[in-house]
Design an enzyme around this catalytic site. Structure first.
Site, PDB file in Angstrom:
ATOM      1  N   SER A   1       0.875  -1.183   0.000  1.00 26.47           N
ATOM      2  CA  SER A   1       0.000   0.000   0.000  1.00 26.47           C
ATOM      3  C   SER A   1       0.906   1.225   0.000  1.00 26.47           C
ATOM      4  O   SER A   1       1.522   1.535   1.025  1.00 26.47           O
ATOM      5  CB  SER A   1      -0.873   0.028   1.257  1.00 26.47           C
TER       6      SER A   1
ATOM      7  N   LYS B   1       0.724   5.830   8.083  1.00 28.21           N
ATOM      8  CA  LYS B   1       1.375   5.848   6.760  1.00 28.21           C
ATOM      9  C   LYS B   1       0.333   5.977   5.646  1.00 28.21           C
ATOM     10  O   LYS B   1       0.461   6.800   4.746  1.00 28.21           O
ATOM     11  CB  LYS B   1       2.197   4.562   6.633  1.00 28.21           C
TER      12      LYS B   1
ATOM     13  N   LYS C   1      -7.287   1.790  -2.579  1.00 29.30           N
ATOM     14  CA  LYS C   1      -6.851   1.392  -1.225  1.00 29.30           C
ATOM     15  C   LYS C   1      -6.912   2.590  -0.263  1.00 29.30           C
ATOM     16  O   LYS C   1      -7.291   2.447   0.905  1.00 29.30           O
ATOM     17  CB  LYS C   1      -5.432   0.818  -1.295  1.00 29.30           C
TER      18      LYS C   1
HETATM   19  P1  NAD Z   1       6.031  -5.885   7.206  1.00 31.80           P
HETATM   20  O1  NAD Z   1       6.796  -4.735   7.721  1.00 31.80           O
HETATM   21  O2  NAD Z   1       5.661  -7.001   8.130  1.00 31.80           O
HETATM   22  O3  NAD Z   1       6.809  -6.555   5.952  1.00 31.80           O
HETATM   23  C1  NAD Z   1       7.558  -5.841   5.000  1.00 31.80           C
HETATM   24  C2  NAD Z   1       8.798  -6.651   4.622  1.00 31.80           C
HETATM   25  O4  NAD Z   1       9.528  -5.917   3.629  1.00 31.80           O
HETATM   26  C3  NAD Z   1       9.755  -6.853   5.795  1.00 31.80           C
HETATM   27  O5  NAD Z   1       9.979  -8.241   5.994  1.00 31.80           O
HETATM   28  C4  NAD Z   1      11.043  -6.124   5.357  1.00 31.80           C
HETATM   29  O6  NAD Z   1      12.216  -6.779   5.792  1.00 31.80           O
HETATM   30  C5  NAD Z   1      10.919  -6.151   3.836  1.00 31.80           C
HETATM   31  N1  NAD Z   1      11.683  -5.085   3.166  1.00 31.80           N
HETATM   32  C6  NAD Z   1      11.724  -3.762   3.461  1.00 31.80           C
HETATM   33  N2  NAD Z   1      12.500  -3.097   2.581  1.00 31.80           N
HETATM   34  C7  NAD Z   1      12.952  -4.024   1.697  1.00 31.80           C
HETATM   35  C8  NAD Z   1      13.784  -3.941   0.527  1.00 31.80           C
HETATM   36  N3  NAD Z   1      14.305  -2.784   0.100  1.00 31.80           N
HETATM   37  N4  NAD Z   1      14.047  -5.081  -0.155  1.00 31.80           N
HETATM   38  C9  NAD Z   1      13.526  -6.274   0.257  1.00 31.80           C
HETATM   39  N5  NAD Z   1      12.733  -6.414   1.358  1.00 31.80           N
HETATM   40  C10 NAD Z   1      12.452  -5.293   2.064  1.00 31.80           C
HETATM   41  O7  NAD Z   1       4.718  -5.263   6.540  1.00 31.80           O
HETATM   42  P2  NAD Z   1       3.315  -6.006   6.236  1.00 31.80           P
HETATM   43  O8  NAD Z   1       2.418  -5.900   7.426  1.00 31.80           O
HETATM   44  O9  NAD Z   1       3.582  -7.334   5.602  1.00 31.80           O
HETATM   45  O10 NAD Z   1       2.694  -4.980   5.161  1.00 31.80           O
HETATM   46  C11 NAD Z   1       3.178  -4.918   3.831  1.00 31.80           C
HETATM   47  C12 NAD Z   1       2.264  -3.946   3.060  1.00 31.80           C
HETATM   48  O11 NAD Z   1       0.917  -4.436   3.082  1.00 31.80           O
HETATM   49  C13 NAD Z   1       2.232  -2.522   3.676  1.00 31.80           C
HETATM   50  O12 NAD Z   1       2.184  -1.581   2.641  1.00 31.80           O
HETATM   51  C14 NAD Z   1       0.937  -2.550   4.484  1.00 31.80           C
HETATM   52  O13 NAD Z   1       0.373  -1.254   4.637  1.00 31.80           O
HETATM   53  C15 NAD Z   1       0.060  -3.437   3.616  1.00 31.80           C
HETATM   54  N6  NAD Z   1      -1.025  -4.109   4.347  1.00 31.80           N
HETATM   55  C16 NAD Z   1      -0.807  -4.636   5.589  1.00 31.80           C
HETATM   56  C17 NAD Z   1      -1.866  -5.231   6.274  1.00 31.80           C
HETATM   57  C18 NAD Z   1      -1.654  -5.823   7.652  1.00 31.80           C
HETATM   58  O14 NAD Z   1      -2.667  -6.114   8.311  1.00 31.80           O
HETATM   59  N7  NAD Z   1      -0.420  -5.998   8.124  1.00 31.80           N
HETATM   60  C19 NAD Z   1      -3.133  -5.309   5.686  1.00 31.80           C
HETATM   61  C20 NAD Z   1      -3.326  -4.803   4.403  1.00 31.80           C
HETATM   62  C21 NAD Z   1      -2.255  -4.189   3.732  1.00 31.80           C
END
Ligand code: NAD
Length: 293
Positions: free
Chosen positions: A94, A237, A169
């Site tokens: 997102s 965010k 979104k």
């Molecule tokens: P998270 O922080 O758990 O996971 C993100 C991953 O990206 C981490 O493991 C991190 O190490 C990796 N990362 C960061 N920079 C990187 C790079 N340059 N290269 C490779 N890997 C890298 O986040 P999440 O909760 O999985 O959310 C991911 C996305 O989904 C976000 O945009 C969030 O807003 C969206 N989202 C989350 C939820 C939720 O409930 N958690 C629900 C809907 C949408």
């Protein structure tokens, strides 16, 4: 078809596992998180974002926000350095719609098509493979990757051109935040006025005020359980991206601004890693009443 999956966090990890379960050939990478369990489930470990892209026809990214996606795709040893002409990048993070458009244009110049495809539903639906997926970008690329997205989501909708997925979104995130705030204000009032919040919940959840948000978040408020779920810092965010997008178009979003300020106050109180249902804590503090069963 070989799929690259970058970003194995709360959401990406179960989504990648669902693709493995469906029989897809996966190469995975995360800059910080361990890959072991996904590799044990059948994926190949990549060594960089570039390496994953070089081995894949479709590259999926699931990262926190616009700067992370820019770094992973356009940065050093990034996807853009490895992706073959004709490859499709599906960014499921997102992020700001303007960032999707910028990254998409850079990839297009190399013959790579990008779709933005953020999701709604959180970790439980990521695990179940029942996410709602909203997509922006080229219609032919959408048809190519739709069967893959359907292994992660129960609803997969093409919303328009690149950036349209993230616009959709943002609308979703505004509605969820305001719905939690409205529920919080109403339940604090009812509690203070002497009616049990669980009675209010049972009386109104089937009526016009009922919502998926109310059904998911009121039980958490009643239990005083604010373990995430969806962290306030992630919602901040998303609302920042909503405010930036709105202001670039001179669209006033006063309700979004109001709930954003509530979340700033909660952040100062140390609740940034709590579930966004903790918005109720702000209203409880104002009214000196707790919504608990
Ligand atoms: P998270 O922080 O758990 O996971 C993100 C991953 O990206 C981490 O493991 C991190 O190490 C990796 N990362 C960061 N920079 C990187 C790079 N340059 N290269 C490779 N890997 C890298 O986040 P999440 O909760 O999985 O959310 C991911 C996305 O989904 C976000 O945009 C969030 O807003 C969206 N989202 C989350 C939820 C939720 O409930 N958690 C629900 C809907 C949408």
């Amino acid at each position: 078809m070989k799929i690259g999956f970058i970003g194995l966090g709360i959401m990406g990890r179960p989504m990648a596992k669902n693709l493995l379960k469906a029989g897809y050939d996966l190469v995975v990478y995360d800059k910080f998180a361990p890959l072991d369990d996904v590799v044990a489930a059948g994926a190949k470990a990549g060594t960089s974002n570039q390496d994953v892209a070089a081995q894949s026809d479709v590259i999926i990214t699931m990262l926190p926000n616009s700067p992370h996606v820019k770094e992973a795709i356009l940065g050093k040893a990034g996807v853009i350095d490895g992706a073959k002409a004709g490859a499709i990048v599906v960014d499921m993070s997102s992020i700001a719609p303007a960032a999707s458009q910028e990254i998409g244009a850079a990839l297009k110049a190399r013959g790579v098509t990008m779709l933005d495809a953020p999701v709604s539903g959180g970790e439980p639906k990521a695990i179940d493979g029942t996410l709602a997926i909203m997509v922006g970008g080229d219609a032919a690329a959408f048809e190519t990757v739709k069967p893959i997205l359907e292994k992660m989501g129960s609803s997969v909708v093409l919303a328009g051109e690149i950036g349209a997925g993230n616009v959709t979104k943002l609308a979703n995130q505004i509605i969820v935040a305001l719905n939690i705030a409205a529920v919080s204000e109403a339940f604090v009032l009812a509690t203070k006025a002497g009616v049990k919040p669980e009675t209010v919940f049972n009386a109104i959840k089937g009526g016009l005020a009922g919502s998926t948000v109310m059904n998911a978040k009121v039980p958490m408020m009643l239990a005083g359980n604010f373990a995430p779920g969806f962290r306030i810092e992630l919602h901040v965010k998303d609302l920042q991206n909503a405010l930036d997008t709105a202001h670039a178009l001179h669209v006033p979003v006063p309700l979004t601004a109001n709930v954003m300020e509530t979340m700033q106050a909660l952040t100062l109180e140390g609740l940034s890693t709590s579930d966004h249902s903790a918005i109720v804590r702000h209203y409880e503090k104002l009214a000196q009443a707790e919504v608990r069963a």
